[in-house]
Design a protein around this motif. Structure first.
Motif, PDB file in Angstrom:
ATOM      1  N   ILE A  33      38.510  53.965  20.855  1.00 58.77           N
ATOM      2  CA  ILE A  33      37.783  52.816  21.388  1.00 58.77           C
ATOM      3  C   ILE A  33      36.322  53.224  21.489  1.00 58.77           C
ATOM      4  O   ILE A  33      36.001  54.262  22.069  1.00 58.77           O
ATOM      5  N   GLY A  68      32.691  52.446  22.891  1.00 61.34           N
ATOM      6  CA  GLY A  68      31.980  51.673  23.915  1.00 61.34           C
ATOM      7  C   GLY A  68      30.863  50.874  23.260  1.00 61.34           C
ATOM      8  O   GLY A  68      30.352  51.247  22.194  1.00 61.34           O
ATOM      9  N   PRO A 120      35.449  42.683  18.124  1.00 63.58           N
ATOM     10  CA  PRO A 120      35.802  41.411  18.770  1.00 63.58           C
ATOM     11  C   PRO A 120      35.149  40.218  18.080  1.00 63.58           C
ATOM     12  O   PRO A 120      34.044  40.323  17.545  1.00 63.58           O
ATOM     13  N   TYR A 145      40.552  39.920  18.310  1.00 59.57           N
ATOM     14  CA  TYR A 145      39.965  41.098  17.658  1.00 59.57           C
ATOM     15  C   TYR A 145      40.358  41.100  16.184  1.00 59.57           C
ATOM     16  O   TYR A 145      41.516  40.839  15.839  1.00 59.57           O
ATOM     17  N   GLU A 186      42.040  42.001  23.568  1.00 58.09           N
ATOM     18  CA  GLU A 186      41.298  43.084  24.238  1.00 58.09           C
ATOM     19  C   GLU A 186      41.397  44.322  23.351  1.00 58.09           C
ATOM     20  O   GLU A 186      42.387  44.480  22.629  1.00 58.09           O
ATOM     21  N   ALA A 187      40.420  45.210  23.461  1.00 57.60           N
ATOM     22  CA  ALA A 187      40.419  46.428  22.640  1.00 57.60           C
ATOM     23  C   ALA A 187      41.706  47.235  22.863  1.00 57.60           C
ATOM     24  O   ALA A 187      42.278  47.800  21.919  1.00 57.60           O
ATOM     25  N   ALA A 188      42.178  47.270  24.116  1.00 55.91           N
ATOM     26  CA  ALA A 188      43.380  48.049  24.423  1.00 55.91           C
ATOM     27  C   ALA A 188      44.608  47.509  23.679  1.00 55.91           C
ATOM     28  O   ALA A 188      45.513  48.269  23.324  1.00 55.91           O
ATOM     29  N   SER A 248      38.188  52.840  14.389  1.00 53.10           N
ATOM     30  CA  SER A 248      37.686  52.589  15.723  1.00 53.10           C
ATOM     31  C   SER A 248      37.719  51.111  16.057  1.00 53.10           C
ATOM     32  O   SER A 248      37.688  50.265  15.172  1.00 53.10           O
ATOM     33  N   VAL A 249      37.825  50.849  17.334  1.00 53.29           N
ATOM     34  CA  VAL A 249      37.764  49.489  17.859  1.00 53.29           C
ATOM     35  C   VAL A 249      36.522  49.410  18.707  1.00 53.29           C
ATOM     36  O   VAL A 249      36.372  50.183  19.656  1.00 53.29           O
ATOM     37  N   ASP A 297      34.642  47.967  21.565  1.00 51.98           N
ATOM     38  CA  ASP A 297      35.109  47.268  22.775  1.00 51.98           C
ATOM     39  C   ASP A 297      34.088  46.252  23.258  1.00 51.98           C
ATOM     40  O   ASP A 297      33.054  46.611  23.806  1.00 51.98           O
ATOM     41  N   ARG A 325      37.050  40.991  26.739  1.00 55.39           N
ATOM     42  CA  ARG A 325      38.089  40.019  26.404  1.00 55.39           C
ATOM     43  C   ARG A 325      37.531  38.907  25.509  1.00 55.39           C
ATOM     44  O   ARG A 325      36.383  38.483  25.690  1.00 55.39           O
TER      45      ARG A 325
END
Ligand code: AMP
Ligand code: MG
Length: 321
Positions: free
Chosen positions: A4, A6, A28, A33, A151-153, A169-170, A172, A175
């Motif tokens: 993830i 930031g 996002p 996403y 959400e990234a999670a 990678s995501v 973040d 939401r």
């Protein structure tokens, strides 16, 4: 492995760079996403299907930063202009006729003559599109069959058991505001057709454009991808699982072979490479006035499943006509 990242200017730039250099990154949008790839890069688009573990090749929505960029790839109709002016940027995708000169991968559009395009409104998605400087194919960033991530999670969770060679990678961005997929509208004719309900509502659409055609469940399955009548199939008959082609036939090969093939999906037997080449090579062979196209056996594992699914549909369609 999934990281993830930031949110800051450097991570936005990194995400754009990853995508523009042919790799995948999740980011996002206002809907959900997305798992993004350079839509003009066959290999990167094939990697999306591989990573999502999709059993078939549905066409992907191509994201662009503005209407001028969209116009490079599709023919706008008057109604498409009206819709675009009213609802872009935002959670609406327009299906339009693909331009011959479009550089978007044929795999991204599943070989079709149409393309779904969207200008997202999310500021991070827009920054990535502007900086990557390429159209971005971005289906939801989850394994096939799972609920879309907002959400990234969720993205991390969806791919937690996947052993990819690459780390991806995501970015973040918190939401997703809409949390629903985009509304898909076929805007090729005089009366637009709602293909998939989504972020822009039916009421909002009809208020703006008056008429909006709804299709019956039955008709919808024929119009929307996943159904053979709407899929690209070559005019030339197809014979599958062929090891020895007949005279007058061309061979669409796979893997190292002693038989000379007209085209080879992947001389080294790599299924991601084969997926990247599939629609392009079928189109090339369809132009060659062959009696039929013989297709070498392709193992039904990983992307081979989606490749075989598509070939089977193409072969059946010809047989049924
Ligand atoms: P998504 O999985 O949210 O990226 O959305 C992809 C969906 O958009 C497909 O499954 C189709 O329903 C729709 N779509 C994309 N391209 C086309 C197209 N050329 N024609 C019709 N529907 C399309
Ligand atoms: Mg999805």
């Amino acid at each position: 492995m999934i990281n993830i990242a930031g949110l800051n200017d450097a991570s936005i730039q990194r995400t754009a760079d990853i995508i523009s250099t042919g790799r995948l990154a999740a980011f996002p949008t206002e809907t959900v996403y997305g798992l993004g790839a350079d839509a003009t890069n066959d290999g990167a688009v094939a990697a999306i299907f591989a990573l999502k573990n999709r059993p078939d090749f549905n066409p992907l929505i191509v994201h662009v930063p503005d209407i001028d960029s969209a116009s490079e790839h599709v023919h706008f109709t008057p109604i498409a202009h009206t819709l675009a002016t009213a609802f872009w940027p935002g959670p609406m995708s327009l299906v339009l006729e693909r331009k011959d000169q479009s550089t978007v991968s044929l795999l991204a559009v599943a070989g079709l003559d149409t393309m779904a395009v969207r200008i997202p409104s999310h500021s991070i998605a827009r920054a990535i599109l502007n900086r990557a400087n390429c159209p971005i194919a971005a289906p939801s960033a989850n394994l096939s069959g799972e609920v879309s991530p907002t959400e990234a999670a969720h993205v991390v969770n969806s791919f937690r058991n996947i052993k990819t060679m690459d780390t991806f990678s995501v970015l973040d961005g918190g939401r997703c505001a809409v949390g629903l997929e985009s509304t898909v509208i076929d805007a090729r004719g005089d009366v637009p057709v709602l293909l998939r309900p989504g972020g822009v509502t039916f009421e909002e659409l009809t208020e703006r454009i008056g008429k909006l055609k709804l299709v019956s469940e039955n008709e919808l399955t024929h119009r929307s991808p996943g159904q053979l009548s709407r899929h690209y199939a070559p005019q030339t008959p197809l014979r599958l699982n062929v090891s020895a082609p007949r005279s007058g036939e061309g061979l669409l090969g796979f893997g190292p072979s002693t038989t000379l093939s007209t085209q080879n999906l992947s001389p080294s037997g790599n299924l991601t490479e084969a997926a990247a080449n599939l629609f392009k090579m079928l189109r090339i062979m369809d132009e060659e006035n062959l009696k039929s196209i013989a297709v070498a056996p392709i193992p039904s594992m990983g992307l081979g499943q989606a490749i075989n699914d598509r070939l089977k549909r193409a072969a059946t369609r010809i047989a049924a006509e």
